[in-house]
Design a protein around this motif. Structure first.
Motif, PDB file in Angstrom:
ATOM      1  N   MET A   1       0.683  -1.073  -0.011  1.00 29.36           N
ATOM      2  CA  MET A   1      -0.418   0.047   0.757  1.00 29.36           C
ATOM      3  C   MET A   1       0.572   1.381  -0.266  1.00 29.36           C
ATOM      4  SD  MET A   1      -2.864   1.111   3.169  1.00 29.36           S
ATOM      5  CE  MET A   1      -1.756   2.043   4.031  1.00 29.36           C
ATOM      6  N   SER A   2       0.634   2.064  -0.615  1.00 33.92           N
ATOM      7  CA  SER A   2       1.448   3.522  -0.914  1.00 33.92           C
ATOM      8  C   SER A   2       0.611   4.492  -0.291  1.00 33.92           C
ATOM      9  CB  SER A   2       1.951   3.546  -2.569  1.00 33.92           C
ATOM     10  OG  SER A   2       1.874   4.801  -2.497  1.00 33.92           O
ATOM     11  N   LEU A   3       1.218   5.540   0.403  1.00 33.28           N
ATOM     12  CA  LEU A   3       0.688   6.881   0.737  1.00 33.28           C
ATOM     13  C   LEU A   3       0.998   8.272   0.146  1.00 33.28           C
ATOM     14  CD1 LEU A   3       0.632   4.563   3.294  1.00 33.28           C
ATOM     15  CD2 LEU A   3       0.933   6.859   4.643  1.00 33.28           C
ATOM     16  N   THR A   4       1.567   7.432  -1.106  1.00 32.88           N
ATOM     17  CA  THR A   4       1.214   8.771  -1.755  1.00 32.88           C
ATOM     18  C   THR A   4       0.410   9.805  -1.978  1.00 32.88           C
ATOM     19  OG1 THR A   4       3.079   7.837  -3.235  1.00 32.88           O
ATOM     20  CG2 THR A   4       2.743   9.820  -4.387  1.00 32.88           C
ATOM     21  N   ALA A   5      -1.101   9.022  -2.424  1.00 31.45           N
ATOM     22  CA  ALA A   5      -1.728   9.771  -2.979  1.00 31.45           C
ATOM     23  C   ALA A   5      -2.352  10.287  -1.472  1.00 31.45           C
ATOM     24  CB  ALA A   5      -3.152   8.666  -3.320  1.00 31.45           C
ATOM     25  N   LEU A   6      -2.052  10.075  -0.358  1.00 32.20           N
ATOM     26  CA  LEU A   6      -2.301  10.796   0.551  1.00 32.20           C
ATOM     27  C   LEU A   6      -1.495  12.764   1.266  1.00 32.20           C
ATOM     28  CD1 LEU A   6      -4.863  10.677   3.117  1.00 32.20           C
ATOM     29  CD2 LEU A   6      -2.788   9.241   4.706  1.00 32.20           C
ATOM     30  N   ASP A   8       0.795  13.310  -1.192  1.00 32.30           N
ATOM     31  CA  ASP A   8       1.203  14.632  -2.354  1.00 32.30           C
ATOM     32  C   ASP A   8       0.022  14.157  -3.321  1.00 32.30           C
ATOM     33  OD1 ASP A   8       2.026  16.200  -4.088  1.00 32.30           O
ATOM     34  OD2 ASP A   8       3.831  14.648  -4.648  1.00 32.30           O
ATOM     35  N   PRO A   9      -1.537  14.586  -3.448  1.00 38.92           N
ATOM     36  CA  PRO A   9      -2.463  13.795  -4.494  1.00 38.92           C
ATOM     37  C   PRO A   9      -2.048  14.956  -5.866  1.00 38.92           C
ATOM     38  CG  PRO A   9      -3.681  14.644  -2.814  1.00 38.92           C
ATOM     39  CD  PRO A   9      -1.834  15.008  -2.018  1.00 38.92           C
ATOM     40  N   ASP A  10      -2.739  14.287  -6.268  1.00 37.95           N
ATOM     41  CA  ASP A  10      -2.752  15.495  -7.844  1.00 37.95           C
ATOM     42  C   ASP A  10      -4.131  15.259  -7.538  1.00 37.95           C
ATOM     43  OD1 ASP A  10      -0.455  14.184  -9.019  1.00 37.95           O
ATOM     44  OD2 ASP A  10      -1.372  12.737  -9.101  1.00 37.95           O
ATOM     45  N   SER A  11      -5.109  15.488  -7.671  1.00 32.90           N
ATOM     46  CA  SER A  11      -6.776  15.567  -7.706  1.00 32.90           C
ATOM     47  C   SER A  11      -7.164  15.504  -6.649  1.00 32.90           C
ATOM     48  CB  SER A  11      -6.991  15.266  -9.018  1.00 32.90           C
ATOM     49  OG  SER A  11      -7.376  14.487  -9.245  1.00 32.90           O
ATOM     50  N   ILE A  12      -8.502  15.935  -6.257  1.00 32.52           N
ATOM     51  CA  ILE A  12      -9.282  15.567  -4.595  1.00 32.52           C
ATOM     52  C   ILE A  12     -10.605  14.909  -5.256  1.00 32.52           C
ATOM     53  CG2 ILE A  12      -9.754  16.315  -2.811  1.00 32.52           C
ATOM     54  CD1 ILE A  12      -7.302  17.561  -2.134  1.00 32.52           C
ATOM     55  N   TYR A  51     -18.260  27.172  -4.250  1.00 38.99           N
ATOM     56  CA  TYR A  51     -17.069  27.880  -4.384  1.00 38.99           C
ATOM     57  C   TYR A  51     -16.228  27.752  -5.553  1.00 38.99           C
ATOM     58  CZ  TYR A  51     -17.573  26.814   0.670  1.00 38.99           C
ATOM     59  OH  TYR A  51     -18.069  27.595   2.516  1.00 38.99           O
ATOM     60  N   GLY A  52     -17.198  27.399  -6.973  1.00 36.33           N
ATOM     61  CA  GLY A  52     -16.296  27.888  -8.125  1.00 36.33           C
ATOM     62  C   GLY A  52     -16.531  26.094  -8.716  1.00 36.33           C
ATOM     63  N   TYR A  53     -16.750  25.667  -8.144  1.00 35.89           N
ATOM     64  CA  TYR A  53     -16.465  23.994  -8.890  1.00 35.89           C
ATOM     65  C   TYR A  53     -18.271  23.502  -9.089  1.00 35.89           C
ATOM     66  CZ  TYR A  53     -12.390  24.726  -6.830  1.00 35.89           C
ATOM     67  OH  TYR A  53     -10.583  25.361  -6.887  1.00 35.89           O
ATOM     68  N   GLU A  54     -17.796  22.554 -10.299  1.00 37.74           N
ATOM     69  CA  GLU A  54     -19.647  22.061 -10.634  1.00 37.74           C
ATOM     70  C   GLU A  54     -18.891  21.050  -9.631  1.00 37.74           C
ATOM     71  OE1 GLU A  54     -21.090  23.474 -13.010  1.00 37.74           O
ATOM     72  OE2 GLU A  54     -20.363  25.478 -13.109  1.00 37.74           O
ATOM     73  N   PHE A  55     -20.695  20.400  -9.412  1.00 36.74           N
ATOM     74  CA  PHE A  55     -21.421  19.113  -8.625  1.00 36.74           C
ATOM     75  C   PHE A  55     -20.592  18.096 -10.472  1.00 36.74           C
ATOM     76  CE2 PHE A  55     -23.150  21.824  -5.905  1.00 36.74           C
ATOM     77  CZ  PHE A  55     -22.345  20.666  -4.655  1.00 36.74           C
ATOM     78  N   VAL A  56     -20.134  17.057  -9.848  1.00 34.12           N
ATOM     79  CA  VAL A  56     -19.888  15.773 -10.629  1.00 34.12           C
ATOM     80  C   VAL A  56     -20.898  14.946  -9.687  1.00 34.12           C
ATOM     81  CG1 VAL A  56     -17.810  16.131 -11.651  1.00 34.12           C
ATOM     82  CG2 VAL A  56     -18.723  14.901 -10.094  1.00 34.12           C
ATOM     83  N   ASP A  57     -21.803  13.502 -10.898  1.00 36.34           N
ATOM     84  CA  ASP A  57     -22.412  12.887  -9.899  1.00 36.34           C
ATOM     85  C   ASP A  57     -22.029  11.312  -9.522  1.00 36.34           C
ATOM     86  OD1 ASP A  57     -25.064  13.936 -11.151  1.00 36.34           O
ATOM     87  OD2 ASP A  57     -24.723  12.503 -12.659  1.00 36.34           O
ATOM     88  N   SER A  58     -20.234  11.026  -9.660  1.00 32.11           N
ATOM     89  CA  SER A  58     -19.826  10.233  -9.314  1.00 32.11           C
ATOM     90  C   SER A  58     -18.095  10.084  -9.456  1.00 32.11           C
ATOM     91  CB  SER A  58     -20.164   8.740 -10.066  1.00 32.11           C
ATOM     92  OG  SER A  58     -19.449   7.961  -9.334  1.00 32.11           O
ATOM     93  N   VAL A  59     -17.702   9.762  -7.839  1.00 35.83           N
ATOM     94  CA  VAL A  59     -16.263  10.329  -8.258  1.00 35.83           C
ATOM     95  C   VAL A  59     -15.570   9.207  -9.581  1.00 35.83           C
ATOM     96  CG1 VAL A  59     -16.447   7.408  -6.826  1.00 35.83           C
ATOM     97  CG2 VAL A  59     -13.869   9.154  -6.883  1.00 35.83           C
ATOM     98  N   GLY A  60     -16.418   8.192  -9.818  1.00 38.21           N
ATOM     99  CA  GLY A  60     -15.981   7.285 -11.154  1.00 38.21           C
ATOM    100  C   GLY A  60     -16.102   8.571 -11.971  1.00 38.21           C
ATOM    101  N   ASP A  61     -16.770   9.774 -11.860  1.00 38.41           N
ATOM    102  CA  ASP A  61     -16.349  10.640 -13.026  1.00 38.41           C
ATOM    103  C   ASP A  61     -15.500  11.484 -12.780  1.00 38.41           C
ATOM    104  OD1 ASP A  61     -18.778   9.741 -14.418  1.00 38.41           O
ATOM    105  OD2 ASP A  61     -20.580  11.453 -12.937  1.00 38.41           O
ATOM    106  N   THR A  62     -14.498  11.426 -12.519  1.00 38.07           N
ATOM    107  CA  THR A  62     -13.166  11.983 -12.137  1.00 38.07           C
ATOM    108  C   THR A  62     -11.854  11.525 -12.778  1.00 38.07           C
ATOM    109  OG1 THR A  62     -12.902  11.399  -9.279  1.00 38.07           O
ATOM    110  CG2 THR A  62     -15.085  12.667 -10.304  1.00 38.07           C
ATOM    111  N   ASP A  63     -11.066  12.794 -12.234  1.00 42.55           N
ATOM    112  CA  ASP A  63      -9.747  11.452 -12.488  1.00 42.55           C
ATOM    113  C   ASP A  63      -9.094  11.116 -10.681  1.00 42.55           C
ATOM    114  OD1 ASP A  63      -8.764  13.987 -12.174  1.00 42.55           O
ATOM    115  OD2 ASP A  63      -7.680  13.943 -14.082  1.00 42.55           O
ATOM    116  N   ALA A  64      -9.894  11.182  -9.351  1.00 46.53           N
ATOM    117  CA  ALA A  64      -9.213  11.890  -8.402  1.00 46.53           C
ATOM    118  C   ALA A  64      -8.555  10.661  -7.966  1.00 46.53           C
ATOM    119  CB  ALA A  64     -10.192  12.484  -7.419  1.00 46.53           C
TER     120      ALA A  64
END
Length: 441
Positions: A1-6, A8-12, A51-64
């Motif tokens: 298990m890597s903690l890199t995303a915790l 130093d993430p690229d997106s949230i 806060y200026g960010y558009e809602f998305v329906d699912s985390v699957g619609d992101t590259d977080a």
């Protein structure tokens, strides 16, 4: 298990984001918006933007690669499953109601662990206040005001989110930021032995402060501390009232003695209060390591100096006899009625006070320099003398200050820039010096 995303993430992705002030998903978005990268508010019922960010329906619609889970406990296992399918590498679970709350909660936590293991997701929590890394503009927490915390050099890993939050705001209130705050909560698969090595590799963390109630991974935590190059201070709480502790972070009940000697043997300093924990972290981060435990104490007021000497001697710290050369130099500076052995007391601030500190600081028998002085407008603090001294010697200097805050601010800031750790009470200054003595080579 890597903690890199915790770390130093690229997106949230903020799952359960809300436009309603006061809701967990809104508070989390208020902090997450400071991130210098894509932030996705996830809520199938959300409309428009927050806060200026558009809602998305699912985390699957992101590259977080980092998900902040702002959903109730019973909904969390399904959300972690969705995160795994979406390729999320780390998740912060704020909700409580898991292993700390009984059989049903333990079942929910086991589901999270199994899913996280299946998808190789690092989970912080559940039952956590999250984490912040100011120098990376990462504020993964629902705590209002966390987005205003400045960068510092002490990293905090706290089992209790409340302790982590309190410690963070105390450092901020006293003029210091933090290299990071990590609320471990129930430690579903991210424990002290996972976080300490990551903090050890973080160049912003000059010291690590741990708050521990109990962990099943105690041997691994000891090994992580032992292997860390970054100095570690630790505070063990939860030593009594077992039911209260178990109902908090599902911590195993472990006696203080199980930790104390093992942690000390691994090189950690043990603190008895939250303020001691932070002071230990600060002095270890700011000062060079002492070559030995011998303290040279210089006071401009005998009363506080006596209190400091009492405290240090109770902790086994020694006051060496000053060399003949130093004594001769002090005889030329001081009036006859002062105490000039060690501790050295000048009676009150004086124009030559900096010269007295310089003489004691350069003494070959002194490893740690400790000073107490009450501010006087006509004299200020001996910043110029300390600038020369710290440039010439590789010894830690601790300066205990007293006086009006506005008058102290400029000199105190300059002292800190020189690597002189400053404290505002005799007890805190003495404790800091004792930490340096304990961790000396």
């Amino acid at each position: 298990m890597s903690l890199t995303a915790l770390f130093d993430p690229d997106s949230i992705a903020v799952i359960g984001a809300s436009k309603t002030p006061g809701k967990l998903g809104n508070d989390a978005m208020a902090n997450a918006k400071e991130f210098d990268g894509p932030v996705y508010p996830v809520n199938p019922s959300g409309e428009g933007a927050v806060y200026g960010y558009e809602f998305v329906d699912s985390v699957g619609d992101t590259d977080a690669d980092l998900a902040l889970c702002c959903v109730p406990g019973p909904a969390t296992p399904e959300v972690i499953e969705e995160c795994g399918a979406a390729g999320v590498g780390a998740a912060v679970v704020f909700a409580g109601g898991f292993a700390e709350s009984g059989d049903r909660g333990r079942e929910l936590q086991a589901q999270i662990r199994d899913t996280a293991d299946e998808y190789d997701i690092a989970v912080l929590g559940p039952n956590t206040a999250g984490h912040i890394i100011p120098h990376r503009d990462l504020f993964s927490s629902f705590v209002p005001g966390f987005d205003e915390i400045e960068s510092g050099d002490v990293a905090i890993a706290a089992q209790s989110g409340g302790v982590g939050v309190t410690a963070t705001f105390q450092l901020d209130r006293e003029g210091y930021g933090t290299a990071g705050m990590y609320g471990l909560g129930n430690r579903v698969n991210t424990d002290f032995d996972d976080v300490v090595p990551m903090l050890d590799e973080d160049p912003a963390a000059e010291a690590i402060a741990l708050h521990i109630e109990g962990t099943n991974e105690i041997d691994a935590a000891i090994d992580a501390i032992d292997e860390a190059d970054t100095p570690v201070a630790a505070l063990k709480s939860g030593n009594r009232m077992a039911e209260f502790v178990e109902a908090h972070t599902a911590a195993p009940i472990q006696e203080y003695e199980r930790y104390e000697q093992a942690f000390r043997d691994a090189g950690a300093v043990m603190a008895d209060s939250l303020t001691e924990l932070l002071d230990a972290g600060r002095v270890l981060a700011q000062c060079p390591q002492a070559d030995g435990p011998n303290v040279g104490l210089v006071t401009a007021q005998a009363g506080p100096g006596i209190m400091m000497a009492d405290s240090l001697q109770e902790r086994g710290v020694t006051f060496p006899e000053l060399t003949e050369e130093t004594r001769e130099r002090l005889d030329e500076i001081l009036l006859g009625f002062t105490y000039d052995k060690n501790p050295v007391d000048t009676g009150r601030p004086m124009p030559e006070f900096g010269d007295v500190i310089d003489a004691v600081g350069r003494d070959d028998n002194v490893d740690i320099v400790l000073v107490y002085e009450i501010f006087e407008h006509s004299l200020g603090y001996p910043v110029e003398e300390l600038e020369r001294l710290t440039a010439d010697i590789d010894k830690p200097v601790v300066f205990t200050v007293a006086g009006p805050d506005d008058a102290l601010a400029e000199d105190r800031e300059r002292l800190e820039e020189l690597g002189v750790a400053t404290f505002d009470t005799p007890e805190r200054g003495a404790y800091a010096a004792s930490v340096l003595a304990e961790t000396s080579r």
